[in-house]
Structure formats: structure tokens, C-alpha cells
Design an enzyme around this catalytic site. Structure first.
Site, mmCIF file in Angstrom:
data_model
loop_
_atom_site.group_PDB
_atom_site.id
_atom_site.type_symbol
_atom_site.label_atom_id
_atom_site.label_comp_id
_atom_site.label_asym_id
_atom_site.label_seq_id
_atom_site.Cartn_x
_atom_site.Cartn_y
_atom_site.Cartn_z
ATOM 1 N N THR C 477 0.578 -1.165 -0.006
ATOM 2 C CA THR C 477 0.102 0.002 0.167
ATOM 3 C C THR C 477 0.989 1.306 -0.052
ATOM 4 O OG1 THR C 477 -0.060 -0.027 2.391
ATOM 5 C CG2 THR C 477 -1.881 -1.095 1.342
ATOM 6 N N ARG C 594 -7.560 13.944 2.961
ATOM 7 C CA ARG C 594 -6.530 14.281 2.453
ATOM 8 C C ARG C 594 -5.827 13.177 2.024
ATOM 9 N NH1 ARG C 594 -4.255 17.494 6.440
ATOM 10 N NH2 ARG C 594 -4.484 19.579 5.470
ATOM 11 N N PRO C 598 0.682 11.644 -2.573
ATOM 12 C CA PRO C 598 -0.215 11.436 -4.365
ATOM 13 C C PRO C 598 0.389 10.359 -4.828
ATOM 14 C CG PRO C 598 0.237 13.615 -3.470
ATOM 15 C CD PRO C 598 0.908 12.866 -2.386
ATOM 16 N N GLU C 671 -9.681 0.641 -0.777
ATOM 17 C CA GLU C 671 -10.793 -0.523 -1.367
ATOM 18 C C GLU C 671 -11.755 0.420 -2.369
ATOM 19 O OE1 GLU C 671 -10.139 -1.744 2.165
ATOM 20 O OE2 GLU C 671 -11.201 -3.445 2.198
#
Lengths: 167, 331, 705
Positions: C477, C594, C598, C671
Site C-alpha cells: 500500500t 486528504r 499522491p 478499497e
């Protein structure tokens, strides 16, 4: 039944005894502790175990080690003498990975694929079979389709390879 | 995966003599299917005779360019990249390039591709009955998962399909398989290489004990030069065919002088659609003509709820493929 | 341990792209996954374990003969129910392996083979001769057998809900959409198969079980295993420095983890390695149940919903219950005065289903969002408009205000980027060469969750840097990277000043990397520890001082319903000759709080879109009910999206900060990318062809006349 073989792995000569049943992937991972090539499916269906074998991208899971005595193996750990191969740097720059498990195979596959394209090999999506290869996005995607990424990092992988191809 | 002996072949003749008469011996070439099967327990040889380093790796012209002789060990990627294959028999190049992945094409050999075995899920799962793997045990696919099942030439003993793309192109182009046996060399018309399952699906081909494919000869013709291969599959790449069409055509104006149609994904062997071909020769090549020719070939098709889609898919894909070839021809 | 009331973070690194801190290890292959550890990590001369699986779906092991296996060279032991170390019954029959002769599903572990090499172990497993007393089994999910009502659905939601009078509203509705939608069995298939290295040691007279496991939560593995083996939590150490994806399937320990620990218990300290094969994963490491969703929507002629009913049928395993919360998003997604949801299960003699990315939301929103598209068609209005018309003021389920529901903004932004305004309203309107072309949209949502039980430790180092520790796991992740950024901002230093340690149960406890809750849960704990550390030790602490803290509950947060939202736009092309479906454009626009990093967030969202696309077009595990197991049990017959399937793909997000939810302002992104994506693709194929497909996957045969 055992056999004695020698391999050059990432520039180092290694000799070892292998069971005739041992795949090149297991020989690398279990006998030589070279774990850069990964075992994602063990049946040639995911590409995680890709290395450069005698210069070409190759699935080590579908390869019996005993049949490759004397071969030269380059894994993602040995692509660059020092630091990172440009393809690896591009993967970092474009976040072309998430969990990292398919990544060494992706990287080796990309390096092998770029060489194939340079030699003018066509692909399934090449319109003109007798013309030159223009390695556009569709060509890269098709040629890299033997390397599955379940994290879905394909857009980053594409961007990385596109950059490495034009560097 | 049981322990086995491994011997590198010294020569083709040596390899044949070593394997012939030894039921536990098998040839190993690229290994992309055999190693898969060793792990799954689908096969358990006592001896592997490694033919992968035999010098059967050349692509050469024969009879002053009448055709190409392709060594059994030519890797799929090298064959697809060969200039004469690309220019004189594009169906062969396209079939190869639509198969498997770049890595597998670097490993898999020409002969090995033709001799690969079915990907039927039950054949590959040794915990389920399969007549091909274990004669007499039954066919699990008959009433099981059947999306890839055959619609032509199947039997109650086996309803699976042959997975090769290359074989479909070679069937269309009337290739000849050169085979070495203990009695010497023989030449097998491609149509005679693979068999239908009948009541013994355990045997895929007509090759005899210890026989080794040494090369494949593919004649060049005007039709072969105007040939192609269209594979329909779920994924855009790296997937076996739902159906596939190898087609070649030579036109005389709008009229078909020579046409070849072979299908993949429909039968236990590559399916040469000779009835459809006969229906088209001498006629104008139109979409409707192809559709009705295909329907003649498919008159005996037997489908289930899971395979019924293959009929319209074949009809459409054959029509698409041939009409596009004709458009290119007349362009 | 201290509880700290957290303040919003002053962000500096958070919000900026930072290259993954473990990137170099990943691109070279130096990163060591669960069965890649060697002597340096204490894994010396390991044995290999191979699983022997039942070949019947239900019955008893009548006889198990290990002789042939034991005589195979290299085989050291065969362990079955007759000689396996005893486990304590914790009520989890998935984990209680080799304790009796009962077989509850085909593929269940019935023996283990230990050998000096993987080759010998595998052959030994093939040589174990097992015969069974076979009992009749049921392994097929049907509408007529999915009738059992569970007490709750995953994780602890109401099984059924009802508001108003749905039947009356449907009877009075001007427009009714009433269809059945189906999703197939799906397998998570992370690229790294599940794998465990385990060994037992004596630590000052106490037994200690050490493991490297491919898991989404090291502490959760301890919680599962320690009671089974009668150990205190401190007697089990689990590490997972690198994990090759999980997607829910590594969220809980499955049987193979117990198998590794059991096998290791017999080797007098010698480590064992157990790598589950890809084929074995289809029986042993969880999957998503197939679902049957009966959707009934009642509306006025302008598309305003008056009734929503979502009746779900799905399956569980007879040996352990798992009830997917498929109708849960229907409870909160759109406004309607009359609403009813229900879940009914078939209890089958099959492998145990479990979490797969967005359990509940993924199959449920497929059904609901295709039904909404059908409602738009039935009312003759735009699919965007039907969603606008049914936007609720408050959470329809709880009556609470949403923290920040920006669904419509996501839809509008996506419509703008997708040039939705130029879309022909009717289906089958556009042909481009061989392809029918269409576009479709679907909404996405996922609850924002923070898990209890997290704490973090901050220690000052000699060189002015800070060691930050929490036992969370990075399954790909980017957690290792974003937690470094969060720690840096919380301590007001540079990311390079943070020495982050994760993925070890010796570190402060962390919850599972699941439910899109990781960054929220762990990051909040790190912020709490850092803020407490500064409060205790000031801006220039002495080297070696440390603080361990967790975040105090924020009662103010309880007044809100926390959810993320998104909009997915797809272009589908359906080949008018072959039926092949391709998706040349796929765009997701999200409101997720937030975004901490990115670069990695984009990969997460795109990865979710890819998995949703993959589910839309390809994924289906075919269970053969005669045998009881999944027969499409490899990556050649279970298709996941390959590179060539993923074309122009993009994700963007609205600028926002949800500081009510977390001090970072983030809400979780793991998800939501998979939610609604298959529906958007299905809706696009309808728009392209006029053919409405209500069951996944959308394969070529569905579009052939």
C-alpha cells in the site's frame, strides 16, 4: 537423482548439486539463496520468476536446472554493476510497483523485451509484420502481458518502460 | 514429481533409440508444458531425454523457395520474428505471437508447441477423473466446466480442445511434419498429425513410439502470403483461445481461387474447415457467403449451454477474417 | 501506555509525493518475503512442508498410509490427525486442523509432509495414500438453498434492515426496476502466495514460536495462534517485513499458518518453510462468495426513489461462518423513504470464504449501481441525474450527518473530464469500425474506518533522528512510506530523520491492513505518540528518551457517518463480430479526505480500478458442485487483468482534509477503487450494445447474438 551443474548468476560463478527435478527457480531460491526471482504461480502463468537466461527473458519456474548447466543467469539483483539499471530507476520514478513481488520479474522482462524490440521482433499488436517496430504504448502493454501485477501497477509500469525505452 | 533420470541427447537418432521401447522415457525440449505437468503429477517419466540442444534450430528454404523448413527446436519467438515467416506466411507469425507470453515464446519450441497437451482444467487436476490422463476414469468436462470445450469431433470420452495456435495456422497452410523414428524418417501431412479423441483420448497424435519431430515444412503459396490468424479470447493477451481462425485466400478478381480455413478452440485437433472451403471456392467472397459456408461446416456441431456461443463466434470471426483478407487483396 | 488527545497535523511532507522508502529493495528483489529469510534472520537449514489435501468434500479420513511417502528420499515426517500436536479448540474450525478425521470441504488439510527439499516434500505429499468414508455433500449455491439467516453479517452488522413499507411503495411506484444481479466466486490471488516460515525456540525456559508470515497483520496472527497452542501472546513472534499483496486474503491467519506452526513443533527447533501453491490458494486462503442480489427499486416517473429493496443470497462454509455484507452500501447510498435489505446464506461443504477487497461494497454496489442505470433508462433520464435526484441529506441508515459527502462533485468532475455532455442518450448509438462504443458511470462508496488497539512508540536517537515503531504491515500500500511522512510531520522533522520500524509483534500493537483503515489507524497512533513525545520531552529531547502512546477516542466524531465517495466513468468497446470487450478509458474521481502521498495513493486507486475492471471483465472461480472445489485453480484459468487489458486509466481526487476523522485529514483509499468499477463497465457495455448483462464477468459470449 542429483546432478552437478554450474551457473553464472549475476556475474558470479556458482556450482551446485541439484535434484533432476529441481527447477532453475528453486535452484536459485532454495539452493543458492538468490531470491530476487519470485515464485508467483510456479507454472508459467504470472511472470514473477523472469530472469535473463543467456541474455533472453525466461521463466525459471518452467525450466529444469539440470538442463541449463553452464548457463548465464541475470536477475533483477544483477542487472546493474553498481546502483540501479535505468529500467529500475524508471520503476521508482513512476511508482511502477506496489507490493514488489512481481517487480523483479517485471524489470527483467522489460529489459529483455526492450532488447527484443530493438532487434525488430514483432508482436501480436504489430500491424505491419514486415515493417519496423514502433514501440508505442500498445506494443509495450502487449509485450509485457506475460507479467501479471495483481496490485494493478500497470500504468506506472508502462510509464517507466516508455521512459526507459526512449532514454 | 518423482525422481527421474536426465540425459542430454547426443543426436536425434540417439534420442529416438533411447526413448523408443521405454514407456517411462519422454523427450524434453522447451519444457514449458512438460515441467508444468511434472509438478502437477499429470505425467511422471522415469527418464527425460533432453533434445533442446540438438541442432534442430534452423529455418531454411527448401526447393528453391517452395517453402520453409522449420527446425523442431526453433523457438516460437525466433520463428515469429523470422523475416520469411513474417512476409511469406503471416498466419504463422500471427498465430505464434498470439500465443502465451514473450517469455514462454522464448522457451517453447516449434515441435513442442504442436505437441502441447490440452489445458482442460480436469486434465490438469489429478484429483478428478479424466480419460486423457487416466484412461477409463471418465470425462469430468462432459458435465462440468465446459466453456472451452469442443463443439466438433468430440466423443463421450473426451470433449476437450487442442490449445495450440501455431497448429491451427499450420493446418491451414498444409504443412508437413518430418518425423524421425527407429525405422528412419517419415513425412506426415499436418492434417494427419493430431487425432480426434474417439474412445481413446489419451493419445493426442499419430506419432509412434519414440518418434521425434525434427522439422516442419510449410509450403509458400499466394494464399500463404495472404494469410492471417485471428484469436478471440477473454483477456486481450496471454490467454487461450475461445475460438480462433487461421485463414488464407487467393482471389481471382472477386472470386475465390484458393481458400484455407482452420479453426482453433473447437476440437481435439486443429480443425480444417474443408466443407466451408469447398463452399467458397469459385464463388464471390462476401460476408454472407462466408457465413453460409461456415454453417455448412458447423452443421454437425454439438453444443451445450456453455459452448453455444462458439457457433456465432466462429461464424462472425471467420467472416471478419476472410472479408478483411479479401479487402487487403483487392486494395 | 498513554492516551493522547490528538490535534490536527501541521502538514509539510503529508500531501506530497515521496518515492517509496523501500523502492530500491523491491526493484532489485532484495526485499525478503515470508519464505526468503536465511541464516541472518535465524532461519537455518529449514525443512520444507507440503500440504496434503482432501479429495472429497465431506466425510472422514478412513485410512491414511504414510509408508510410501516416508520411504521417499528426503521425506522426514508425515503428520496427520493421529500424530499431530494437539491444539486447543478456539471455535474456529478453519484453523483447527489435523485434530480429528472429519473432512468439511474438498481441499482441506489432511496431512503434512516434512522433507529436506521442496521437491521431496511435494512428491511425499503425492505419495500419502488417503482413503475416505464419503458423505453426501452440498457445494452449489442456489436461490432455493440460500435460506439460512445469519445472526449478523461481516463484521458485525445487522443481517436485515427495514424502514417504512417497501411493498406498498413498490405497488404504488410509477416506475419499478426489479432484477436479479449475480457476481461469481472470486479469488484474491495476491502475487505472493501465502507462505510461512516457523520455528520454535526455548527462551529462558519458555517456548517461543517465531514466524515470518505473509500477512496483513502480525498481531492478528498472534491472536489466532497463541490460544490454539496454549501460549501467551508474548510467546509468539510474527514478522512480515515484506508482503506481496493480500487484498483481504491475508487479513486473517488461514489453515496453512497453523500447519507451519504444527509442523515446526515436531522438528526440535529446526525451522520449516511452508509455501502454499497457487492451486492450493483456491481452497485454503479465502475468497469472495458468489452473490445473488435481488434488487427492487420503486420510483416516481422522474426517477425519485420511493423504495429500495436489496435481498441478498450468498454462501458460507459449513465449518466456519462468514457472511458477506453485500447489501450494506444499499443502506446508506441513496435516499428513499421505504427501504429493506436482507442477507440469506447457503451453508455449503466448501472452503471458508473470507475478505476480498471491499467485501460487501464490491458485489453490492455492482448490483445497486447497475440497477440505478436501469432506473435511469426506465425513466428516460441521464444516469447522472438519477443519482443527483436521490442524493440524501443525511445518512439514510443512521440519520447522522455525513462528515463530508461529495458524491455529486465527484460525478460532476468526472463527467466534465469524460465529456459526458456529448454522450448520446440512447444505447447502441455509436459504432467505430468493428466496435460498438458506449460509456457508463457508477457511484462508489466505502466507509471510513479506524480500528481500536493501535499504539506507537517514538524514541530520540543519538544523531538527532527519531525511531518510530508500530507493528503495522505494508502489503504494498505504501504504508512504510506514508507512515514515515506522518511521523516526520508529527515530530516536525524531515522524512529522512525518521527511522521507522514496522511489521513485528515486538513493536507496539497495530490493527490489520484491511478495511481501508491502515493509514487512519496507525497514522493516528503515530501522531498521538509524537505529540505526546513532544509534550513530554520537548523539541530537543535527550537521546534515548521514548514515549509510547495511543490516541484517545474523540467523542465529537461519533455524531457523523464517515464514508468516502467516488464516481467511476468507463468507456467500453464491444466488438460487433466477436463480442470481445475492451475498456479504452476508465476514470475514477474520489473524495477520500486528504491524500497523504499522491504518488502511492494514485497507485492504490488505480490498482483498485484495475481490480474492478478485472472483476468486471474476467474473474470467475468455477466451483464444480460435483466435486466441491474450484476447478479454475490457477492463473491461466482464473483470469486477472493482464497489462494489455489496462488502457487509459486515471484517478483523481478532490482537494480536502477530513480532520474530524483523523489528525492527518485522511480517510483511507485501499478499497474504494474497486467499488462501482464493474458496474460502470457493465453500464458502458449496455450503452454500447443495448445488451444488459446483470451478472459478472462481462465475457464475449454475453454479447453475441
Amino acid at each position: 537423482m542429483d546432478a552437478h551443474i554450474s551457473l553464472t548468476v549475476d556475474g558470479t560463478e556458482r556450482s551446485l548439486d541439484v535434484d533432476t527435478r529441481t527447477t532453475l527457480l528453486d535452484a536459485l531460491r532454495e539452493r543458492l539463496a538468490v531470491t530476487s526471482p519470485k515464485k508467483g504461480c510456479d507454472h508459467g502463468q504470472c511472470g514473477s520468476c523472469t530472469v535473463l537466461l543467456d541474455g533472453r527473458r525466461h521463466l525459471t519456474c518452467l525450466t529444469l536446472a539440470v538442463a541449463h548447466d553452464g548457463a548465464e543467469v541475470v536477475t533483477a539483483a544483477g542487472l546493474a554493476d553498481d546502483g540501479l539499471h535505468p529500467v529500475q530507476q524508471a520503476f521508482l520514478d513512476h511508482d511502477g510497483y506496489q507490493c514488489g513481488y512481481c517487480t523483479p520479474g517485471q524489470v527483467c522482462s522489460a529489459v529483455g523485451m526492450l532488447d527484443e524490440a530493438k532487434q525488430g521482433h514483432p508482436s501480436h499488436v504489430t500491424d505491419d509484420l514486415v515493417g519496423d517496430v514502433d514501440l508505442d504504448d500498445d506494443e509495450i502493454r502487449e509485450r509485457m502481458s506475460g507479467n501479471l501485477c495483481r496490485c494493478g501497477a500497470y500504468p506506472g509500469i508502462l510509464a517507466a518502460i516508455r521512459e526507459a525505452a526512449t532514454a | 514429481m518423482r525422481a527421474m533420470r536426465y540425459l542430454p541427447a547426443e543426436s536425434p537418432v540417439w534420442a529416438v533409440e533411447t526413448v523408443a521401447g521405454s514407456p517411462g522415457a519422454q523427450f524434453l525440449a522447451g519444457g514449458t508444458n512438460l515441467v508444468d505437468h511434472l509438478k502437477l503429477g499429470v505425467t511422471a517419466p522415469e527418464l527425460l531425454v533432453d533434445i533442446s540442444r540438438l541442432p534442430l534450430d534452423q529455418v531454411e528454404q527448401y526447393d528453391d523457395g517452395a517453402g520453409l523448413r522449420i527446425g523442431a527446436n526453433v523457438r516460437n519467438s525466433d520463428l515469429a520474428a523470422h523475416p520469411l515467416v513474417r512476409s511469406r506466411m503471416p498466419a504463422v507469425a500471427r498465430a505464434l505471437l498470439s500465443g502465451a507470453s514473450g517469455q514462454i515464446r522464448n522457451q517453447a519450441t516449434t515441435a513442442g508447441n504442436l505437441l502441447q497437451r490440452t489445458r482442460c482444467v480436469y486434465f490438469q487436476d489429478v484429483t478428478t477423473p479424466c480419460n486423457k490422463r487416466e484412461p477409463g476414469s471418465g470425462c469430468s468436462a462432459l458435465e462440468g466446466y465446459g466453456r472451452y470445450n469442443a463443439v466438433l469431433g468430440a466423443s463421450a470420452a473426451c470433449v476437450t480442445t487442442h490449445p495450440s495456435d501455431l497448429a491451427v495456422a499450420l493446418a491451414a497452410l498444409d504443412a508437413t511434419v518430418v518425423v524421425l523414428g527407429t525405422e528412419g524418417e517419415r513425412r506426415v501431412p499436418f492434417a494427419d498429425l493430431h487425432r480426434l479423441p474417439g474412445d481413446d483420448p489419451s493419445v493426442d497424435t499419430t506419432l509412434g513410439d519414440g518418434e521425434l519431430i525434427t522439422s516442419v515444412e510449410v509450403p509458400v503459396s499466394r494464399a500463404s502470403e495472404r494469410s492471417t490468424y485471428r484469436k478471440v479470447r477473454d483477456r486481450a493477451s496471454f490467454a487461450f483461445a475461445l475460438v480462433s481462425v487461421a485463414a488464407a485466400v487467393e482471389l481471382d478478381g472477386p472470386v475465390v481461387r484458393d481458400v484455407r480455413i482452420a479453426w482453433g478452440g473447437v476440437a481435439h485437433r486443429p480443425w480444417r474447415a474443408r466443407l466451408a472451403e469447398a463452399a467458397l471456392v469459385g464463388r464471390e467472397l462476401t460476408e454472407d457467403a462466408v457465413r453460409s459456408a461456415v454453417d455448412e461446416e458447423l452443421a454437425d456441431a454439438e453444443t451445450t449451454a456453455q459452448t453455444a456461443y462458439k457457433v456465432p463466434m466462429l461464424r462472425n470471426t471467420t467472416a471478419l477474417t476472410l472479408t478483411r483478407l479479401a479487402e487487403e487483396e483487392t486494395r | 501506555m498513554t492516551e493522547q488527545v490528538v490535534r490536527p497535523l501541521a502538514v509539510r511532507s503529508v500531501g506530497r509525493s515521496l518515492e517509496r522508502v523501500d523502492g530500491h529493495e523491491k526493484v532489485t528483489g532484495a526485499a525478503a518475503y515470508a519464505v526468503e529469510h536465511g541464516e541472518a534472520d535465524g532461519v537455518i537449514d529449514p525443512l520444507h512442508v507440503w500440504l496434503v489435501q482432501s479429495t472429497v468434500a465431506r466425510g472422514r479420513v478412513a485410512r491414511l498410509r504414510p509408508e510410501a511417502a516416508l520411504s521417499h528420499p528426503g521425506v522426514v515426517a508425515v503428520i496427520d490427525h493421529s500424530n499431530a500436536p494437539r491444539l486447543r479448540d478456539t471455535g474456529n474450525r478453519e484453523l483447527l486442523i489435523l485434530q480429528d478425521d472429519a473432512v468439511g470441504f474438498r481441499g482441506q488439510v489432511v496431512a503434512l509432509v516434512l522433507a529436506e527439499s521442496a521437491e521431496s516434500a511435494r512428491e511425499g505429499a503425492a505419495l500419502v495414500d488417503v482413503s475416505y468414508e464419503v458423505e453426501p455433500h452440498e457445494a452449489e449455491l442456489r436461490e432455493d438453498n440460500a435460506t439460512y439467516k445469519p445472526d449478523s453479517v461481516n463484521p458485525d452488522m445487522d443481517t436485515d434492515t427495514e424502514d417504512g413499507d417497501v411493498d406498498a411503495a413498490l405497488a404504488a411506484a410509477e416506475v419499478v426496476v426489479d432484477h436479479v444481479y449475480r457476481t461469481p466466486y472470486e479469488h484474491n490471488n495476491p502475487l505472493e502466495p501465502h507462505a510461512t516460515t516457523a520455528w520454535w525456540e526455548d527462551d529462558a525456559g519458555r517456548e517461543v514460536l517465531s514466524m515470518f508470515d505473509s500477512t496483513q497483520g502480525v498481531h492478528g496472527v498472534v491472536e489466532s495462534l497463541a490460544p490454539l497452542f496454549g501460549l501467551e501472546a508474548e510467546q509468539v513472534r510474527v514478522r512480515a517485513p515484506y508482503v506481496g499483496g493480500g487484498f483481504g486474503s491475508k487479513g486473517e491467519a488461514h489453515a496453512h499458518v497453523v500447519a507451519a506452526a504444527l509442523a515446526a513443533r515436531t522438528t526440535k527447533g529446526r525451522p520449516v518453510k511452508l509455501a502454499v501453491t497457487r492451486q492450493q490458494m483456491f481452497a485454503l486462503t479465502g475468497y469472495r462468495t458468489a452473490t445473488i442480489s435481488h434488487l427492487r427499486l420503486g420510483a416516481t416517473a422522474d426517477g425519485t426513489l420511493t423504495a429500495i429493496e436489496h435481498a441478498v443470497q450468498e454462501q458460507t462454509s459449513a465449518i466456519r461462518e462468514y457472511a458477506e455484507q453485500t447489501a450494506s452500501p444499499t443502506r446508506m447510498m441513496y435516499a428513499a423513504p421505504n427501504r429493506r435489505t436482507s442477507h440469506r446464506l447457503a451453508r455449503l461443504d466448501v472452503a471458508v470464504p473470507s475478505w476480498m477487497r471491499a467485501p460487501g461494497e464490491m458485489p453490492g454496489m455492482f448490483a445497486h449501481e447497475v440497477a440505478m442505470d436501469e432506473l435511469a433508462v426506465a425513466c428516460g433520464i441521464d444516469p447522472l441525474e438519477v443519482r443527483e435526484r436521490n442524493e440524501p441529506d443525511v445518512d439514510p441508515e443512521t440519520g447522522r450527518p455525513f462528515n463530508n459527502r461529495r458524491l455529486l462533485e465527484c460525478l460532476h468532475r468526472g463527467a466534465e473530464r469524460f465529456d459526458w455532455a456529448s454522450r448520446p442518450p440512447g444505447p447502441r448509438a455509436t459504432v467505430d469500425g468493428d466496435w460498438w462504443v458506449g460509456t457508463g458511470v457508477a457511484s462508489a462508496t466505502y466507509p471510513a474506518m479506524k480500528m481500536p488497539g493501535n499504539s506507537a512508540r517514538v524514541r530520540s536517537l543519538d544523531d538527532g533522528r527519531y525511531a518510530v515503531a508500530i507493528g503495522s504491515v505494508d502489503i504494498g500500500t505504501g504504508a512504510r512510506t506514508v507512515l514515515t511522512q506522518i511521523a516526520a510531520d508529527a515530530l516536525d522533522v524531515e522524512p529522512g530523520d525518521i527511522d521507522l520500524a514496522i511489521a513485528d509483534t515486538r513493536l507496539p500493537p497495530a490493527s490489520v491492513a484491511g478495511g481501508s483503515s491502515g493509514t487512519s489507524s496507525w497514522g493516528t497512533a503515530i501522531v498521538a505518540a509524537a505529540q505526546r513525545f513532544r509534550a513530554d520531552h520537548g523539541p530537543s529531547p535527550d537521546p534515548g528518551v521514548e514515549t509510547t502512546a495511543s490516541a484517545a477516542d474523540d467523542p465529537a466524531a461519533e455524531q457523523y457517518a464517515f464514508h468516502s465517495f467516488g464516481a467511476v466513468f468507463a468507456e467500453a468497446r464491444v466488438n460487433r463480430w466477436t463480442g470481445e470487450v475492451r475498456v479504452p478509458r476508465l476514470l475514477g474521481v474520489y473524495s477520500v479526505g486528504r491524500v497523504v502521498n499522491p504518488m502511492t495513493a494514485r497507485s492504490q486507486l488505480l490498482g483498485g480500478l484495475v481490480m474492478g475492471l478485472s472483476a468486471g471483465l474476467f474473474e470467475e472461480s468455477h466451483r464444480d458442485p460435483r466435486f466441491g472445489h474450484v476447478v479454475t485453480q490457477d492463473l491461466a484459468t482464473y483470469h486477472v487483468a493482464a497489462h494489455a487489458d489496462v488502457l487509459d486509466l486515471d484517478a483523481e481526487w478532490l482537494e480536502e482534509a477530513d480532520e474530524v476523522f483523523t489528525p492527518m485529514g485522511s480517510r483511507g483509499i485501499g478499497e474504494i477503487g474497486i467499488v462501482g468499477t464493474a458496474a460502470a463497465v457493465a453500464n458502458a457495455t449496455f450503452h454500447a450494445t443495448g445488451v444488459r448483462v446483470r451478472s459478472l464477468p462481462l465475457t464475449a459470449d454475453r454479447f453475441l447474438a
